[in-house]
Structures are given as C-alpha cells and as structure tokens.
Design a protein around this motif. Structure first.
Motif, PDB file in Angstrom:
ATOM      1  N   SER A 120      40.133  53.996  40.721  1.00  0.00           N
ATOM      2  CA  SER A 120      39.006  54.206  39.813  1.00  0.00           C
ATOM      3  C   SER A 120      38.838  55.700  39.645  1.00  0.00           C
ATOM      4  O   SER A 120      38.606  56.410  40.622  1.00  0.00           O
TER       5      SER A 120
ATOM      6  N   VAL B 168      42.734  46.175  40.852  1.00  0.00           N
ATOM      7  CA  VAL B 168      41.870  46.745  39.812  1.00  0.00           C
ATOM      8  C   VAL B 168      42.247  48.187  39.495  1.00  0.00           C
ATOM      9  O   VAL B 168      42.587  48.957  40.406  1.00  0.00           O
TER      10      VAL B 168
ATOM     11  N   TYR C  46      41.761  48.764  44.618  1.00  0.00           N
ATOM     12  CA  TYR C  46      41.470  49.405  43.338  1.00  0.00           C
ATOM     13  C   TYR C  46      41.919  50.859  43.281  1.00  0.00           C
ATOM     14  O   TYR C  46      42.128  51.513  44.299  1.00  0.00           O
TER      15      TYR C  46
END
Length: 244
Positions: free
Chosen positions: A203, A173, A201
């Motif tokens: 972010s 992600v 991920y």
C-alpha cells in the motif's frame, strides 16, 4: 483481442458489461474490473484489453445499470477539469444510492456470471477497481473471501467501510493511492489497520499524482503512474491466480 458486450442478470435487472480475453481458445483466470464513476468508455475498454493481453478474462460491469446503459452521463472524448464538477454533481446521487447492500448483491451476480463464462478457468478470481470502483472492489473481496484471491485498488476510498471490512479480506492486496487522496499520516493508519487484520498487502502513495491518475481520457492522467500501476497489478495477478 476478442471483446464482447454482455448483459449480466441481477436481482434488479440486467447490467450491461464489457469483456476482453485472449484469443487462444484456452481458459484463463477471471478478473472483475470496476470502472471509476465515469464508467465504461473507450479508456476503460483499452485498460481491459491491456490486462487481457497478459492472459486474463476481464469483465467490466456497468454498476450504474439501474439508471441505464453506460455511460449514464454524457461524456466528451476527453474529460477536462472544467467539465469534471458538473459531471461529478450528476453522478453523486448515483454513487450515494449505490449502497453496500447493492454492491454485495451485484457482486454475487457479477462473480457468478464471470466464473460461468466458457473462457474462464475454475480457479480463484481477482478484483480490481478505480476511484469509487475501488470501494466496490474492497466490498466484493470482503464479501467473497474464499473466491477473491487478489485485490488491487487505485485512487479509491479503500478504508471507507472501516477496519471491519479489511478484516474479512483474505486476498493478496495492492493499494495505489494518489498524493491528493491520502496523507502520509493517513497511509500509516491504513497500513496499520491492514497489519492488524493480517492482510498480505502493499500500500503506497504514487509520487506526483492526483485523484484519477490512471485514466488516460482525463486531465488527471499521469502516464508514469499508469505504468507503475501495471507494474504492480500484473505481477500481483501472475503470482496469485492459477489457471485450472
């Protein structure tokens, strides 16, 4: 760069869609790209062509197809801030009607159609989304953990469905947030939820950005942030998707 205008069969009708893919006669990994609320238009077609140029088959569905073909509201060539409130007011009922159940049912149809295209390889796919399309991308990845290997969302409400949705994601992600969409405290809470869910991920908040920063036909566009978006998106797909 070959492109196609397509119609995707769904339980509720046929969704118009745009596709772009390399002109080499080979099969390539598939990418399902969800537009922002303004939908399929020249700016989104250009983004799809850009991504296709990196070796991907990119399918952009009109997720408001129940209300008609894209664009479902009248758009000018450039969407200025003075026009945005009226457009959002027109689109909000459509957004509210596009429930999680509708999203998942449509995603089933979109992914089945995408992977059946002769130019698409048999490996896993990626899903990317912008604005409200980011929420649709998250829901798609959560509903199809065995099929969606990469998920990328930009200026989208990725945490709107709560931590339970994040726990169902097995994809790699990247979330790119606008400064105006997420505080540093809220980013910390989101990332803690991703950690707790065991998601692989990155972010981050993109500096100096407002909501919609990737969209070149709007006043919110930020060219440097769009480059940063490509610098995250393309490597994510390159290291995750395998062309079978």
């Amino acid at each position: 760069m070959p492109t196609k205008t397509l119609r995707i069969p769904t339980p509720d009708g046929r969704a118009d869609a745009f596709a772009a893919f390399p002109d080499d006669g080979e099969r390539h990994p598939g990418v399902l790209m969800y537009a922002d609320a303004f939908g399929i238009r020249p700016a989104l077609r250009e983004m799809a062509r850009e991504l296709a140029g990196h070796g991907y088959y990119v399918l952009v569905p009109n997720f408001f197809y129940r209300q008609g073909p894209a664009p479902v509201v009248e758009l000018s060539e450039h969407i200025g801030e003075e026009a945005r409130p009226a457009l959002v007011a027109q689109l909000m009922p459509l957004i509210e009607a596009h429930t999680a159940e509708r999203t998942v049912n449509d995603a089933d149809a979109y992914l089945e159609f995408l992977t059946a295209q002769p130019e698409v390889g048999s490996g896993p796919v990626a899903v990317t989304g912008y604005c409200i399309g980011g929420l649709l991308a998250v829901r798609t990845a959560a509903a199809h953990p065995r099929q969606v290997a990469a998920l990328a969302v930009f200026h989208g409400p990725v945490g709107a469905d709560g931590p339970d949705a994040l726990e169902r994601i097995t994809a790699r992600v990247h979330f790119g947030h606008a400064e105006t969409d997420l505080s540093t405290e809220a980013l910390g809470e989101l990332n803690a939820a991703l950690d707790a869910a065991g998601v692989d991920y990155t972010s981050e908040i993109y500096p100096g950005t407002v909501h919609g920063f990737t969209m070149a036909d709007t006043d919110t566009y930020n060219a440097a942030a769009l480059r940063r978006h490509w610098d995250h998106l393309v490597p994510l797909l390159d290291r995750t998707l395998v062309n079978d």
